[in-house]
Design a protein around this motif. Structure first.
Motif, mmCIF file in Angstrom:
data_model
loop_
_atom_site.group_PDB
_atom_site.id
_atom_site.type_symbol
_atom_site.label_atom_id
_atom_site.label_comp_id
_atom_site.label_asym_id
_atom_site.label_seq_id
_atom_site.Cartn_x
_atom_site.Cartn_y
_atom_site.Cartn_z
ATOM 1 N N ALA A 10 43.251 38.913 23.539
ATOM 2 C CA ALA A 10 43.765 38.291 22.810
ATOM 3 C C ALA A 10 43.198 36.741 22.633
ATOM 4 O O ALA A 10 42.737 36.310 21.455
ATOM 5 N N ARG A 11 42.502 36.283 23.787
ATOM 6 C CA ARG A 11 42.174 35.086 23.468
ATOM 7 C C ARG A 11 40.722 35.078 23.239
ATOM 8 O O ARG A 11 40.161 34.220 22.495
ATOM 9 N N ALA B 174 39.338 37.288 20.984
ATOM 10 C CA ALA B 174 39.408 37.829 19.668
ATOM 11 C C ALA B 174 39.335 36.335 18.615
ATOM 12 O O ALA B 174 40.247 35.523 18.973
ATOM 13 N N THR B 175 38.537 36.501 17.614
ATOM 14 C CA THR B 175 38.435 35.423 16.848
ATOM 15 C C THR B 175 39.176 36.080 15.332
ATOM 16 O O THR B 175 39.838 35.034 14.808
ATOM 17 N N ARG C 184 31.305 34.753 20.558
ATOM 18 C CA ARG C 184 32.499 35.012 19.652
ATOM 19 C C ARG C 184 32.397 34.965 18.456
ATOM 20 O O ARG C 184 31.431 34.323 17.869
ATOM 21 N N SER D 26 43.810 39.393 17.634
ATOM 22 C CA SER D 26 44.483 38.692 18.526
ATOM 23 C C SER D 26 46.141 39.332 18.561
ATOM 24 O O SER D 26 46.426 39.569 19.611
ATOM 25 N N GLU E 181 42.496 37.002 13.760
ATOM 26 C CA GLU E 181 44.027 36.629 14.059
ATOM 27 C C GLU E 181 44.709 37.855 14.031
ATOM 28 O O GLU E 181 45.589 38.045 14.906
ATOM 29 N N ASP F 110 34.426 41.048 18.236
ATOM 30 C CA ASP F 110 35.984 41.369 17.982
ATOM 31 C C ASP F 110 35.748 43.146 17.771
ATOM 32 O O ASP F 110 36.560 43.697 18.144
#
Length: 164
Positions: free
Chosen positions: A32-33, A35-36, A93, A41, A38, A98
Motif C-alpha cells: 500500500a505504501r 503504490a502510487t 515508483r 493503495s 490511490e 503499481d
C-alpha cells in the motif's frame, strides 16, 4: 508429526494457509505504501482488513473443531512476498511499479484461492461443515479481491503504465 491421514493433511494445510495469511498482514501495508495509485493503495488496505478477518475465521474454525495448528512457515507465500519486495526495491515508483504490485498481489491471491479450495474439499471429506462454511467465506473474499485487482489493472493502470 508425519502426515498419515486426511485429518493430518487438513491440519497441515490449515497451518500453512494460517502462516500465509499472517505473512500477508505484513506485506499488504508495504505494498500500500509503495503504490502510487490511490485506488490500488486503498485496495491493499481493504484487503488487509479482510485478511485479519480471515485469520480470525481460522482461529474460530480451529477452536470449534478442537484442532491445534502446527508451527509451520508457508514457504510458498514467503517466496511470493519476497518477489514483491524485490520489485518494490527495483522498480521506480509509478504506474509500472503499481502494475507489478498488482501482478504480485494476484500471484498471492491465486495461491490462497487454490489453498482454500483444497481445504474446503478436505473439510467436506472430514464432515467438518462449519469449516466448509468458514473457509468458503474466505474463498469468496479472495476471489473478489482477485477480480478487483484485475479490473483496476485493466481500467486504470494499463493506460498509465503505457503512458497514455
Amino acid at each position: 508429526m508425519t502426515t498419515k491421514t486426511v485429518k493430518d493433511l487438513f491440519i497441515h494445510s490449515l497451518s500453512d494457509i494460517y502462516s500465509a495469511e499472517k505473512q500477508m498482514t505484513k506485506s499488504l501495508p508495504q505494498m500500500a505504501r509503495a503504490a502510487t495509485n490511490e485506488e490500488l493503495s486503498a485496495a491493499f488496505m481493504t484487503h488487509l482488513e479482510e485478511t485479519q478477518g480471515q485469520i480470525e475465521r481460522i482461529d474460530q474454525l480451529v477452536e470449534g473443531a478442537g484442532i491445534r495448528l502446527k508451527r509451520v512457515k508457508c514457504v510458498a507465500m514467503e517466496g511470493l512476498v519476497e518477489e514483491g519486495r524485490e520489485e518494490i526495491e527495483e522498480i521506480e515508483r509509478g504506474p509500472v511499479l503499481d502494475t507489478a504490485l498488482i501482478a504480485a498481489a494476484q500471484k498471492a491471491e491465486h495461491y490462497e484461492i487454490a489453498s482454500y479450495g483444497s481445504l474446503i474439499a478436505l473439510a467436506k471429506q472430514l464432515g467438518e461443515n462449519d469449516a466448509v462454511r468458514l473457509l468458503g467465506e474466505t474463498l469468496k473474499e479472495e476471489k473478489a479481491t482477485d477480480e478487483k485487482l484485475s479490473l483496476l489493472a485493466e481500467q486504470k493502470l494499463a493506460a498509465e503504465a503505457l503512458g497514455k
